[in-house]
Design a protein around this motif. Structure first.
Motif, PDB file in Angstrom:
ATOM      1  N   ARG A  50      -5.957   7.828  -4.872  1.00 43.12           N
ATOM      2  CA  ARG A  50      -5.755   9.072  -5.597  1.00 43.12           C
ATOM      3  C   ARG A  50      -4.762   9.971  -4.875  1.00 43.12           C
ATOM      4  O   ARG A  50      -3.945  10.650  -5.497  1.00 43.12           O
ATOM      5  CB  ARG A  50      -7.103   9.782  -5.768  1.00 43.12           C
ATOM      6  CG  ARG A  50      -7.074  11.046  -6.593  1.00 43.12           C
ATOM      7  CD  ARG A  50      -6.651  10.784  -8.014  1.00 43.12           C
ATOM      8  NE  ARG A  50      -7.586   9.951  -8.744  1.00 43.12           N
ATOM      9  CZ  ARG A  50      -7.445   9.612 -10.016  1.00 43.12           C
ATOM     10  NH1 ARG A  50      -6.383  10.031 -10.694  1.00 43.12           N
ATOM     11  NH2 ARG A  50      -8.328   8.852 -10.623  1.00 43.12           N
ATOM     12  N   ARG A  51      -4.813   9.968  -3.557  1.00 44.14           N
ATOM     13  CA  ARG A  51      -3.873  10.784  -2.765  1.00 44.14           C
ATOM     14  C   ARG A  51      -2.440  10.337  -3.031  1.00 44.14           C
ATOM     15  O   ARG A  51      -1.546  11.164  -3.242  1.00 44.14           O
ATOM     16  CB  ARG A  51      -4.210  10.631  -1.274  1.00 44.14           C
ATOM     17  CG  ARG A  51      -3.235  11.312  -0.317  1.00 44.14           C
ATOM     18  CD  ARG A  51      -3.406  12.794  -0.309  1.00 44.14           C
ATOM     19  NE  ARG A  51      -2.616  13.427   0.753  1.00 44.14           N
ATOM     20  CZ  ARG A  51      -2.566  14.718   0.984  1.00 44.14           C
ATOM     21  NH1 ARG A  51      -3.260  15.549   0.223  1.00 44.14           N
ATOM     22  NH2 ARG A  51      -1.839  15.220   1.961  1.00 44.14           N
TER      23      ARG A  51
ATOM     24  N   GLU B 111       1.059  13.906 -15.111  1.00 33.96           N
ATOM     25  CA  GLU B 111      -0.193  13.174 -15.318  1.00 33.96           C
ATOM     26  C   GLU B 111       0.076  11.711 -15.678  1.00 33.96           C
ATOM     27  O   GLU B 111      -0.661  10.816 -15.256  1.00 33.96           O
ATOM     28  CB  GLU B 111      -1.017  13.838 -16.428  1.00 33.96           C
ATOM     29  CG  GLU B 111      -1.538  15.225 -16.082  1.00 33.96           C
ATOM     30  CD  GLU B 111      -2.610  15.200 -15.009  1.00 33.96           C
ATOM     31  OE1 GLU B 111      -3.400  14.239 -14.979  1.00 33.96           O
ATOM     32  OE2 GLU B 111      -2.656  16.153 -14.196  1.00 33.96           O
ATOM     33  N   ALA B 112       1.134  11.470 -16.459  1.00 36.02           N
ATOM     34  CA  ALA B 112       1.472  10.099 -16.846  1.00 36.02           C
ATOM     35  C   ALA B 112       1.856   9.275 -15.624  1.00 36.02           C
ATOM     36  O   ALA B 112       1.459   8.112 -15.489  1.00 36.02           O
ATOM     37  CB  ALA B 112       2.614  10.099 -17.866  1.00 36.02           C
ATOM     38  N   VAL B 113       2.632   9.877 -14.707  1.00 37.27           N
ATOM     39  CA  VAL B 113       3.017   9.169 -13.479  1.00 37.27           C
ATOM     40  C   VAL B 113       1.786   8.856 -12.641  1.00 37.27           C
ATOM     41  O   VAL B 113       1.646   7.752 -12.110  1.00 37.27           O
ATOM     42  CB  VAL B 113       4.029  10.014 -12.668  1.00 37.27           C
ATOM     43  CG1 VAL B 113       4.244   9.415 -11.286  1.00 37.27           C
ATOM     44  CG2 VAL B 113       5.363  10.101 -13.409  1.00 37.27           C
ATOM     45  N   GLU B 114       0.892   9.826 -12.523  1.00 35.39           N
ATOM     46  CA  GLU B 114      -0.338   9.593 -11.746  1.00 35.39           C
ATOM     47  C   GLU B 114      -1.146   8.448 -12.337  1.00 35.39           C
ATOM     48  O   GLU B 114      -1.629   7.568 -11.615  1.00 35.39           O
ATOM     49  CB  GLU B 114      -1.181  10.871 -11.704  1.00 35.39           C
ATOM     50  CG  GLU B 114      -2.446  10.706 -10.877  1.00 35.39           C
ATOM     51  CD  GLU B 114      -3.174  12.018 -10.641  1.00 35.39           C
ATOM     52  OE1 GLU B 114      -4.341  11.973 -10.211  1.00 35.39           O
ATOM     53  OE2 GLU B 114      -2.580  13.097 -10.867  1.00 35.39           O
ATOM     54  N   ASN B 115      -1.282   8.432 -13.652  1.00 39.35           N
ATOM     55  CA  ASN B 115      -2.036   7.362 -14.306  1.00 39.35           C
ATOM     56  C   ASN B 115      -1.357   6.006 -14.119  1.00 39.35           C
ATOM     57  O   ASN B 115      -2.035   4.983 -13.910  1.00 39.35           O
ATOM     58  CB  ASN B 115      -2.192   7.666 -15.799  1.00 39.35           C
ATOM     59  CG  ASN B 115      -3.116   8.839 -16.060  1.00 39.35           C
ATOM     60  OD1 ASN B 115      -3.966   9.163 -15.234  1.00 39.35           O
ATOM     61  ND2 ASN B 115      -2.953   9.494 -17.194  1.00 39.35           N
ATOM     62  N   LYS B 116      -0.032   5.981 -14.220  1.00 41.62           N
ATOM     63  CA  LYS B 116       0.711   4.732 -14.033  1.00 41.62           C
ATOM     64  C   LYS B 116       0.519   4.197 -12.613  1.00 41.62           C
ATOM     65  O   LYS B 116       0.316   2.991 -12.402  1.00 41.62           O
ATOM     66  CB  LYS B 116       2.209   4.960 -14.293  1.00 41.62           C
ATOM     67  CG  LYS B 116       2.571   5.185 -15.743  1.00 41.62           C
ATOM     68  CD  LYS B 116       2.573   3.874 -16.496  1.00 41.62           C
ATOM     69  CE  LYS B 116       3.113   4.050 -17.902  1.00 41.62           C
ATOM     70  NZ  LYS B 116       3.030   2.775 -18.679  1.00 41.62           N
ATOM     71  N   ALA B 117       0.609   5.103 -11.628  1.00 40.91           N
ATOM     72  CA  ALA B 117       0.462   4.681 -10.230  1.00 40.91           C
ATOM     73  C   ALA B 117      -0.941   4.146  -9.967  1.00 40.91           C
ATOM     74  O   ALA B 117      -1.107   3.088  -9.348  1.00 40.91           O
ATOM     75  CB  ALA B 117       0.774   5.853  -9.302  1.00 40.91           C
ATOM     76  N   ILE B 118      -1.952   4.847 -10.453  1.00 41.80           N
ATOM     77  CA  ILE B 118      -3.342   4.407 -10.248  1.00 41.80           C
ATOM     78  C   ILE B 118      -3.579   3.063 -10.916  1.00 41.80           C
ATOM     79  O   ILE B 118      -4.227   2.167 -10.348  1.00 41.80           O
ATOM     80  CB  ILE B 118      -4.323   5.453 -10.806  1.00 41.80           C
ATOM     81  CG1 ILE B 118      -4.435   6.635  -9.840  1.00 41.80           C
ATOM     82  CG2 ILE B 118      -5.702   4.851 -11.030  1.00 41.80           C
ATOM     83  CD1 ILE B 118      -5.158   6.329  -8.546  1.00 41.80           C
TER      84      ILE B 118
END
Length: 371
Positions: free
Chosen positions: A90-91, A199-206
């Motif tokens: 998450r970080r 938020e989309a980038v965070e979801n893609k990375a996760i």
């Protein structure tokens, strides 16, 4: 207009989950057996440096060092991340998302460009259009000439399904019912579109890290070869530094506070008001236990160390301000239950029988400002 003419092709090509980044990864044709070769050694080292910078410094990480095959380095960095504690996932995702959205924002700060924003969105598999296109769709459906006027200050629109997948969780300002919905699209301001991209980038990375995590056996030799360095990097993470704390909150905390703590422990990103509520409640509870406010600050920091965007210096300053140790020296009280319920932060819908969460503190029957 494509990414080249928008000037963001270099940015999107650095991320292995964008269309451009995926193309680079496919062209390189990474073979797991080759990752231990001398050819990949500089790229693996770049991945480790990138990982360390993101974990230690978050969105302020300096990633402008000279690297070869940046998308490949990032891909390997995500592989290494998948072998670490999930709070690290998450970080990393949170840091990457903020860096990406800030770069997009800086590119169009003074001259927002619809076609370029749409191209960035396409790279992330988002459907974003301009409000003018929504207006034309509505006019066509109603057999009207010209366009239908759209409310200000909305400039963009995102499909409702992309909005639901990528809107910030547990933030009352992003509840679907608070947003204009027209012809299957949610209207967005300039600020909103940057947040959706974030938020989309965070979801893609996760998602990518999670998928790599399910195939870690393939990368075992690589991970084992850098295991000592990975451990050192993980220990540098601000939230991990406090993991040894075993302090358990006493029974009897209000449901709203318990929900915020659980969200933080799950690696979530509570809203500003949720964090304010938790900090002020814990400060008052700590003082009620007979401790000085200066002593209470460290106790209040602990649950926030689980947040993906945790920054000790900033969080400590904010908590000290709420405790009346800085600024105007006002000792803040949690919001009323009525206000928390209106913001969607009361799990019981005013079913606790109190007017303010602070009344859950043993012996608190009346608190100034808690009506």
């Amino acid at each position: 207009m494509r990414t080249e003419s928008c000037g963001i092709s270099e940015l999107v090509s650095k991320y292995p989950f964008t269309r451009s980044g995926r193309s680079i990864i496919e062209e390189v044709g990474i073979r797991v057996s080759e990752l231990m070769s001398r050819e990949f050694e500089p790229i693996v080292n770049d991945a480790l440096r990138m990982l360390e910078a993101l974990i230690k410094n978050g969105e302020h990480a300096k990633l402008n060092f000279s690297v070869r095959d940046v998308a490949v380095s990032r891909y390997i960095a995500y592989v290494l991340t998948a072998s670490m504690d999930k709070r690290i996932w998450r970080r990393i995702a949170d840091s990457e998302s903020k860096i990406f959205s800030n770069m997009v924002k800086l590119s169009y700060l003074n001259k927002p460009n619809l076609e370029c924003i749409k191209e960035v969105a396409r790279e992330l598999e988002l459907r974003i259009i301009g409000v003018g296109e929504v207006s034309s769709l509505v006019a066509k459906r109603l057999n009207l000439q010209g366009q239908v006027l759209m409310p200000k200050p909305f400039m963009y629109a995102v499909s409702i399904w992309d909005y639901l997948r990528n809107s910030p969780r547990n933030d009352p300002n992003w509840v679907l019912g608070t947003r204009p919905i027209i012809h299957g699209y949610i209207l967005l301001t300039q600020h909103d579109v940057y947040r959706i991209i974030e938020e989309a980038v965070e979801n893609k990375a996760i998602t990518m890290i999670s998928k790599l995590g399910s195939n870690l056996d393939l990368f075992k030799e690589l991970i084992d070869s850098v295991n000592d360095r990975l451990k050192a990097i993980e220990e540098s993470a601000p939230q991990v530094r406090y993991r040894v704390s075993r302090r358990v909150l006493p029974k009897g905390d209000p449901p709203c506070v318990t929900a915020i703590i659980n969200e933080l422990k799950a690696g979530g990103n509570p809203s500003h008001m949720a964090r304010f509520t938790l900090a002020t409640y814990m400060l008052h509870r700590c003082v009620a236990e007979g401790k000085e406010r200066e002593e209470c600050v460290d106790e209040v920091l602990e649950p926030f160390t689980h947040a993906a965007d945790y920054n000790e210096k900033i969080t400590r300053y904010q908590v000290e301000h709420l405790a009346g140790l800085r600024g105007g020296r006002k000792f803040y009280t949690p919001p009323s239950c009525q206000e928390l319920n209106s913001l969607g932060l009361c799990p019981t819908n005013l079913g606790c029988g109190v007017k303010n969460p602070i009344q859950f503190i043993r012996g608190s029957t009346k608190v100034e400002g808690a009506e």
